[in-house]
Design a protein around this motif. Structure first.
Motif, PDB file in Angstrom:
ATOM      1  N   ASP A 381       0.830  -1.203   0.000  1.00 12.11           N
ATOM      2  CA  ASP A 381       0.000   0.000   0.000  1.00 12.11           C
ATOM      3  C   ASP A 381       0.868   1.258   0.000  1.00 12.11           C
ATOM      4  O   ASP A 381       0.691   2.176  -0.813  1.00 12.11           O
ATOM      5  N   ASP A 385       1.561   3.780  -3.276  1.00  8.91           N
ATOM      6  CA  ASP A 385       1.097   5.154  -3.095  1.00  8.91           C
ATOM      7  C   ASP A 385       2.247   6.154  -3.253  1.00  8.91           C
ATOM      8  O   ASP A 385       2.151   7.115  -4.027  1.00  8.91           O
ATOM      9  N   GLY A 408      -7.315  -1.485   0.773  1.00  8.81           N
ATOM     10  CA  GLY A 408      -8.536  -0.690   0.694  1.00  8.81           C
ATOM     11  C   GLY A 408      -9.288  -0.831  -0.618  1.00  8.81           C
ATOM     12  O   GLY A 408     -10.140  -0.008  -0.946  1.00  8.81           O
ATOM     13  N   GLU A 430     -12.222   3.451  -3.141  1.00  9.15           N
ATOM     14  CA  GLU A 430     -12.716   4.798  -2.872  1.00  9.15           C
ATOM     15  C   GLU A 430     -11.577   5.812  -2.860  1.00  9.15           C
ATOM     16  O   GLU A 430     -11.789   7.003  -3.034  1.00  9.15           O
ATOM     17  N   GLY A 431     -10.350   5.330  -2.659  1.00 10.49           N
ATOM     18  CA  GLY A 431      -9.217   6.242  -2.515  1.00 10.49           C
ATOM     19  C   GLY A 431      -8.184   6.117  -3.610  1.00 10.49           C
ATOM     20  O   GLY A 431      -8.506   5.930  -4.797  1.00 10.49           O
ATOM     21  N   ALA A 432      -6.929   6.163  -3.217  1.00 14.25           N
ATOM     22  CA  ALA A 432      -5.817   6.315  -4.157  1.00 14.25           C
ATOM     23  C   ALA A 432      -5.622   5.128  -5.087  1.00 14.25           C
ATOM     24  O   ALA A 432      -5.058   5.280  -6.169  1.00 14.25           O
ATOM     25  N   ASP A 434      -7.774   3.338  -6.747  1.00 16.47           N
ATOM     26  CA  ASP A 434      -8.762   3.123  -7.802  1.00 16.47           C
ATOM     27  C   ASP A 434      -8.053   3.101  -9.160  1.00 16.47           C
ATOM     28  O   ASP A 434      -7.287   4.012  -9.486  1.00 16.47           O
TER      29      ASP A 434
END
Length: 461
Positions: A381, A385, A408, A430-432, A434
């Motif tokens: 993760d 990111d 996530g 929903e966040g980074a 996707d």
């Protein structure tokens, strides 16, 4: 005036298969079979919300990935009923509890028998087919005995060099009926390949059911018996049917649907573009994964070993996660790709060392394994990111579940084949993350160059 032509056969509208995968890699394999057969499928990485489900209401296959394979029966009693109720609400003609193609399970961990008992109660059906064989992934069943091939050499599963030595659920019985009988009192019968090849499959199915069998193992040896197994399931499904098995169930259904003119031939899927860089995390102890790690280290990847023994202490494990993350980011700065792993095959000293550490700490192995998977996911993760990566791989069936949750991601769809059972997927989050391209690779899947193929976007058959 000529008589009206008979209507052409058609598959019913709506979802055809609703499934739960007892690990993430296996669940993605079901999605792969259906998607690349022309039946769009979505795999949720946990029970979906109504809004998430509505986003994919046009899908022909709807699945939920889980971690039941690494859990005790008590966990199943608590966690599976609401998931099975959600599958039932989809009203698909086939509901499927997806298990590993090497039947990983025991009475204490990943009990397929306990899942069958829960599924029978909530998902119904007059009988429950069990299909594990799948020639596309070198899995074969003859007279109820399961075989798997490695590099063209077939092994009965209790003599298989990987599964006979599995660190959690070693296979010491190749007859799926006997293996399953240790886990459930539900009677298990068989429709063998001889009956299928001599036109007696329905008669044997009826005789076994009349004798009290509730679960019926269907032999699969080749394309003929694969399609025959699919025909039995589809034609004898009644109003609804709860089935057990590997992605062999979907391979069988697709084979029959094509034979019956219900589904067009598969169209080729173009390979994805090459990724500039990827990151890989692996918690697999398989010798197949070990060979893939070795190949990767010789071809542009740099290995970062996490000391899994530190996972028996939460604070020590946090420090190990931070160290692994920093090391992976540094590798990317050098132009190489990070491969973060906890063991390199079953003979790695790290495997017994972890067992000794767990015993000394007096902590439950399942708790430590979950912590390791979560930690690998958290490393991935952070690396994806901070480095802005667009593609990643998680290796290991049990690892994939816990690591996937840490990212996530709430759903994936299949993008392109890489190796049978391990497609490249598009992530929904929903966040980074996707849009992240990700592969969940089982320990027994793929050729030695799998990780390089995942980076290069080359099918690894």
């Amino acid at each position: 005036m000529s008589a009206a032509a008979a209507p052409s056969p058609a598959l019913p509208a709506g979802p055809l298969v609703a499934f739960y995968g007892d690990d993430y890699t296996g669940a993605s394999a079901v999605m792969e079979v259906l998607s690349f057969a022309g039946l769009p499928t979505v795999l949720f990485l946990g029970p979906p919300t109504p809004a998430q489900l509505a986003r994919f209401q046009d899908r022909r296959g709807i699945g939920i990935a889980g971690v039941a394979r690494s859990q005790p029966p008590e966990w199943m009693d608590e966690e599976l009923p609401p998931i099975f109720e959600q599958l039932a609400a989809l009203k698909a003609p086939i509901s499927h509890y997806k298990v590993c193609s090497t039947f990983d399970s025991s009475p204490e961990i990943g009990s397929i028998g306990r899942a069958a008992e829960i599924g029978e109660r909530l998902l119904g059906g007059a009988w429950h087919p069990l299909i594990v064989g799948a020639p596309a992934i070198a899995r074969y069943q003859a007279f109820g005995n399961l075989f798997a091939a490695i590099d063209g050499t077939g092994y009965r599963l209790d003599r298989h060099p990987v599964m006979a030595r599995h660190p959690v659920t070693p296979m010491n019985e190749a007859d799926v009926r006997r293996h399953l009988a240790r886990q459930t009192a539900l009677p298990v019968g068989l429709v063998d390949f001889v009956a299928m090849k001599t036109g007696r499959a329905e008669a044997q199915l009826a005789a076994e059911r009349a004798a009290g069998a509730r679960i019926l193992a269907l032999d699969v040896l080749d394309e003929e018996t694969l399609a025959q197994a699919g025909r039995l399931v589809w034609e004898q499904r009644g109003e609804r049917l709860f089935a057990l098995g590997s992605q062999g169930l979907e391979y069988a259904l697709v084979a029959y649907w094509r034979d019956a003119g219900l589904l067009e031939a598969e169209a080729p899927t173009p390979p994805p573009a090459r990724a500039e860089h990827i990151a890989v995390v692996s918690g697999s102890c398989s010798p197949i994964t070990a060979a893939q790690i070795g190949h990767a280290l010789d071809n542009g990847f740099e290995g970062i070993r996490l000391d899994a023994t530190r996972a028996v202490d939460s604070q020590a494990w946090e420090r190990e996660i931070a160290r692994g993350t920093a090391a992976a980011l540094k590798v990317l700065e050098t132009g190489r790709d990070p491969l973060i792993f906890t063991a390199c095959g079953p003979d790695d000293p790290a495997v017994p060392a972890l067992g000794h550490a767990i015993e000394a700490a007096g902590i439950a192995p399942a708790q430590v394994n979950a912590r390791i998977g979560d930690g690998l996911g958290r490393v991935l993760d952070a690396v994806v990111d901070r480095a802005g990566l667009t593609r990643a791989v998680i290796s290991g069936g049990d690892t994939s579940g816990h690591a996937g949750m840490a990212l996530g991601i709430y759903a994936v769809t299949a993008l392109a084949p890489l190796a049978p059972g391990s497609p490249l997927c598009r992530a929904y989050a929903e966040g980074a993350h996707d849009g992240l391209e990700i592969t969940f690779k089982g320990g027994q899947m793929g050729r030695p160059d799998f990780f390089s193929a995942a980076r290069g976007g080359v099918a690894n058959h």
